[in-house]
Design a protein around this motif. Structure first.
Motif, PDB file in Angstrom:
ATOM      1  N   LYS A  34       0.808  -1.458  -0.054  1.00  0.00           N
ATOM      2  CA  LYS A  34       0.097   0.015  -0.074  1.00  0.00           C
ATOM      3  C   LYS A  34       0.869   1.045  -0.145  1.00  0.00           C
ATOM      4  O   LYS A  34       0.835   2.220  -0.873  1.00  0.00           O
ATOM      5  CB  LYS A  34      -1.169  -0.268   1.506  1.00  0.00           C
ATOM      6  CG  LYS A  34      -1.987   1.080   1.293  1.00  0.00           C
ATOM      7  CD  LYS A  34      -3.232   1.282   2.924  1.00  0.00           C
ATOM      8  CE  LYS A  34      -3.829   2.025   2.283  1.00  0.00           C
ATOM      9  NZ  LYS A  34      -5.140   1.344   3.467  1.00  0.00           N
ATOM     10  N   SER A  35       1.873   1.305   1.016  1.00  0.00           N
ATOM     11  CA  SER A  35       2.926   2.576   1.190  1.00  0.00           C
ATOM     12  C   SER A  35       3.790   2.573  -0.393  1.00  0.00           C
ATOM     13  O   SER A  35       3.751   3.911  -1.240  1.00  0.00           O
ATOM     14  CB  SER A  35       3.084   2.897   1.917  1.00  0.00           C
ATOM     15  OG  SER A  35       2.956   1.960   3.243  1.00  0.00           O
ATOM     16  N   ASN A  38       1.173   3.933  -3.716  1.00  0.00           N
ATOM     17  CA  ASN A  38       0.586   5.344  -2.696  1.00  0.00           C
ATOM     18  C   ASN A  38       1.878   6.589  -3.056  1.00  0.00           C
ATOM     19  O   ASN A  38       1.903   7.214  -3.580  1.00  0.00           O
ATOM     20  CB  ASN A  38       0.506   5.696  -1.398  1.00  0.00           C
ATOM     21  CG  ASN A  38      -0.621   4.996  -0.742  1.00  0.00           C
ATOM     22  OD1 ASN A  38      -1.979   5.088  -1.028  1.00  0.00           O
ATOM     23  ND2 ASN A  38      -0.689   4.589   0.691  1.00  0.00           N
ATOM     24  N   ASN A  42       1.273   9.416  -5.848  1.00  0.00           N
ATOM     25  CA  ASN A  42       1.738  10.693  -4.963  1.00  0.00           C
ATOM     26  C   ASN A  42       2.805  10.933  -5.094  1.00  0.00           C
ATOM     27  O   ASN A  42       2.871  12.653  -5.326  1.00  0.00           O
ATOM     28  CB  ASN A  42       0.848  10.934  -3.880  1.00  0.00           C
ATOM     29  CG  ASN A  42      -0.476  10.308  -3.534  1.00  0.00           C
ATOM     30  OD1 ASN A  42      -1.064  11.269  -4.646  1.00  0.00           O
ATOM     31  ND2 ASN A  42      -0.586   9.196  -2.366  1.00  0.00           N
TER      32      ASN A  42
END
Length: 126
Positions: A34-35, A38, A42
Motif C-alpha cells: 500500500k505504501s 501510494n 502521489n
C-alpha cells in the motif's frame, strides 16, 4: 513526510524488494504494498492505468478472498488484476493472502531514475 522522503523510502523499498528486470515489486506485507503504491501515485505521478497488479497464492487459499483483500489494499478493482498464479502446496497461516506483485507498465524511465537514486545513495555513504 516530504515528497523527497517518500521518494527515498520507495527507492529503498525497490532496492530491497524490487525486480531487477522491470519496474516491479512483490511482497506479502499489505502495508508495504500500500505504501509503495501510494508513493507511485502521489510522488511519481503513476496513474492506475499503468499499474499491473497480480497475485500469487497457494492452492489451499481462497482465490476470491485473496483477490478481494489485495483489491482493497491497492485500491484497484480485482477485475483489473492481470493474473492469479496458483502454486501447488499448502501455505495457509504463513501467507494468509498470498503475495502481491505491482508492476509499472512502460516503467523503464522510472527504473532508471530509481536505480540512479539508489546508486547515488550508495556512493554517498561509501
Amino acid at each position: 513526510m516530504s515528497s523527497k522522503e517518500k521518494m527515498l523510502f520507495a527507492c529503498a523499498l525497490y532496492w530491497g524488494e524490487g525486480s531487477k528486470k522491470d519496474f516491479g515489486l512483490s511482497n506479502t506485507d499489505p502495508e508495504l504494498i500500500k505504501s509503495f503504491i501510494n508513493v507511485l501515485r502521489n510522488v511519481f505521478n503513476i496513474q492506475n492505468d499503468r499499474l499491473r497488479i497480480s497475485i500469487r497464492i497457494y492452492e489451499d487459499l481462497d482465490r476470491d478472498r485473496c483477490l478481494n483483500f489485495w483489491s482493497r489494499i491497492v485500491a484497484i478493482e480485482k477485475e483489473k488484476f492481470i493474473n492469479v498464479d496458483v502454486l501447488h502446496g499448502k501455505k495457509k497461516g504463513k501467507l494468509e493472502y498470498g503475495m502481491c506483485r505491482v508492476r509499472v507498465l512502460k516503467g523503464g524511465d522510472l527504473l532508471k531514475q530509481v536505480k540512479g537514486i539508489n546508486k547515488a545513495f550508495a556512493l554517498a555513504i561509501a
